[in-house]
Design an enzyme around this catalytic site. Structure first.
Site, PDB file in Angstrom:
ATOM      1  N   LYS A 193       0.847  -1.211   0.000  1.00 20.13           N
ATOM      2  CA  LYS A 193       0.000   0.000   0.000  1.00 20.13           C
ATOM      3  C   LYS A 193       0.874   1.249   0.000  1.00 20.13           C
ATOM      4  O   LYS A 193       0.652   2.187  -0.761  1.00 20.13           O
ATOM      5  CB  LYS A 193      -0.939  -0.010   1.226  1.00 20.13           C
ATOM      6  CG  LYS A 193      -2.086  -0.989   1.059  1.00 20.13           C
ATOM      7  CD  LYS A 193      -2.868  -1.223   2.342  1.00 20.13           C
ATOM      8  CE  LYS A 193      -3.860  -2.368   2.132  1.00 20.13           C
ATOM      9  NZ  LYS A 193      -4.552  -2.802   3.339  1.00 20.13           N
ATOM     10  N   GLN A 220      -4.680  -1.435   9.410  1.00 22.82           N
ATOM     11  CA  GLN A 220      -4.566  -2.781   8.844  1.00 22.82           C
ATOM     12  C   GLN A 220      -5.211  -3.803   9.784  1.00 22.82           C
ATOM     13  O   GLN A 220      -4.875  -3.858  10.974  1.00 22.82           O
ATOM     14  CB  GLN A 220      -3.082  -3.113   8.598  1.00 22.82           C
ATOM     15  CG  GLN A 220      -2.864  -4.425   7.890  1.00 22.82           C
ATOM     16  CD  GLN A 220      -3.422  -4.445   6.464  1.00 22.82           C
ATOM     17  OE1 GLN A 220      -3.285  -3.479   5.723  1.00 22.82           O
ATOM     18  NE2 GLN A 220      -4.065  -5.532   6.091  1.00 22.82           N
ATOM     19  N   ASP A 253     -11.130   3.238   3.397  1.00 26.18           N
ATOM     20  CA  ASP A 253     -11.478   1.823   3.262  1.00 26.18           C
ATOM     21  C   ASP A 253     -12.990   1.650   3.084  1.00 26.18           C
ATOM     22  O   ASP A 253     -13.455   0.599   2.655  1.00 26.18           O
ATOM     23  CB  ASP A 253     -11.054   1.058   4.536  1.00 26.18           C
ATOM     24  CG  ASP A 253      -9.873   0.142   4.278  1.00 26.18           C
ATOM     25  OD1 ASP A 253      -9.598  -0.143   3.101  1.00 26.18           O
ATOM     26  OD2 ASP A 253      -9.232  -0.279   5.263  1.00 26.18           O
TER      27      ASP A 253
END
Ligand code: NAP
Length: 302
Positions: free
Chosen positions: A54, A98, A121
């Protein structure tokens, strides 16, 4: 092979180039670049490799990126305080925690602490609600479903009036992609059915699909006889079925399989995504797109 291969790897490259160009343009006109922070708690090898990718991708497209690694034993209160810090940081447009988090931390509490306007997200209940309403309300569609929809659009598959069948009803894939495909608008306006372990005639439903999206986590669940001739098949499943030695690196790597029996399905489908190299590469790409959108919302460009 009769089916056209829909390559997530190729579509990823197209989109990342578009993002890079747009970032450069915004930087020139407005003096700002999108800022993304990834927060990793602990040192699980899988999480480290996701976060590294990422950050690498964010760097490639010209973002300001921060990798904020925290020890496994960080307290929930300290993690919430860290999120609050980034909620108030003007240089940060996207906050990514995460998952999974260690057991002593309530992941729901943590995800809900992220400012919905930085929730790239798309997991915050506010963004889930916005997605359900659809249209202009949607800010950050969750990344895997957004990637699936973008692949369908870029592959030139007609969605308006199409019968879409989604296998799986998880909150991260099945439910959101079904909700997105049923909305009015680009890459949607379809008639959608969701099937799951409680469904009576799984094969019969799949067989009706013009677009079959499979996110079950069961290797080779979908057989070729479940697929309508010429259908578009999107295989979201990523299942580790063994290990092999990589020819490139000489290291042990996982053998991955999708939820669709690819070799047989490609002889019936009109188009199909491979595993690996299909939906997988799209998820991080859409995370970059959401982070860029976040800055654009802030600058009044969207
Ligand atoms: P999940 O939370 O385990 O949900 C799986 C869903 O599939 C559940 O709704 C389950 O039904 C349904 N299901 C399982 N077995 C079934 C069967 N035999 N018949 C009918 N329905 C069945 O999984 P997920 O998080 O959505 O992930 C699904 C797959 O996609 C996994 O392989 C995952 O690794 C992969 N994935 C890939 C990406 C990516 O490429 N970027 C991202 C996310 C997930 P019930 O609800 O009835 O139990």
């Amino acid at each position: 092979m009769s089916a056209k291969l829909i390559s997530g790897t190729e579509i990823r490259e197209e989109i990342l180039e578009e993002i890079t160009a747009e970032v450069a343009e915004i930087k020139e006109k407005h003096g700002k670049v999108p800022g993304l922070v990834t927060i990793l708690v602990g040192a699980s090898p899988a999480s480290i490799s996701y976060v590294t990718l990422k950050i690498k991708t964010a760097h490639r497209v010209g973002f300001h990126e921060i990798q904020d690694d925290q020890p496994e034993d960080i307290s929930e209160a300290d993690l919430l305080a860290l999120i609050e810090k980034y909620n108030n940081d003007d240089s940060i447009n996207g906050i990514l925690v995460q998952l999974p988090l260690p057991k002593h931390i309530d992941d729901k509490k943590v995800l809900n602490a992220i400012d919905p306007d930085k929730d790239v997200d798309g997991f915050h209940p506010v963004n889930v609600g916005r997605l359900m309403i659809g249209g202009d309300e949607v800010k950050f569609p969750p990344c895997t479903p957004a990637g699936i929809q973008e692949m369908i659009v870029r592959a030139g598959v007609e969605t308006k009036g199409a019968e879409v069948v989604v296998v799986g009803r998880s909150n991260i894939v099945g439910k959101p992609i079904a909700n997105m495909m049923v909305q009015k608008g680009r890459g949607a306006n379809a008639t959608v059915t969701i099937v799951h372990t409680g469904t009576k005639d799984l094969a019969g439903h799949c067989k009706r699909a013009d677009i079959l999206i499979v996110a079950a986590g069961v290797p080779d669940l979908v057989k070729p006889e479940w697929i309508k001739k010429g259908a578009c098949v999107i295989d979201v499943g990523v299942n580790r079925v063994g290990e092999k030695i990589s020819e490139k690196t000489g290291k042990k790597i996982a053998i991955l399989k999708g939820d669709v029996d690819f070799d047989a399905a490609k002889e019936v489908a009109g188009s199909i995504t491979p595993v690996p190299g299909g939906v997988g590469p799209m998820t991080i790409t859409m995370l970059m797109l959401n982070t860029l959108k976040s800055l654009k919302f802030k600058l009044g460009l969207m």
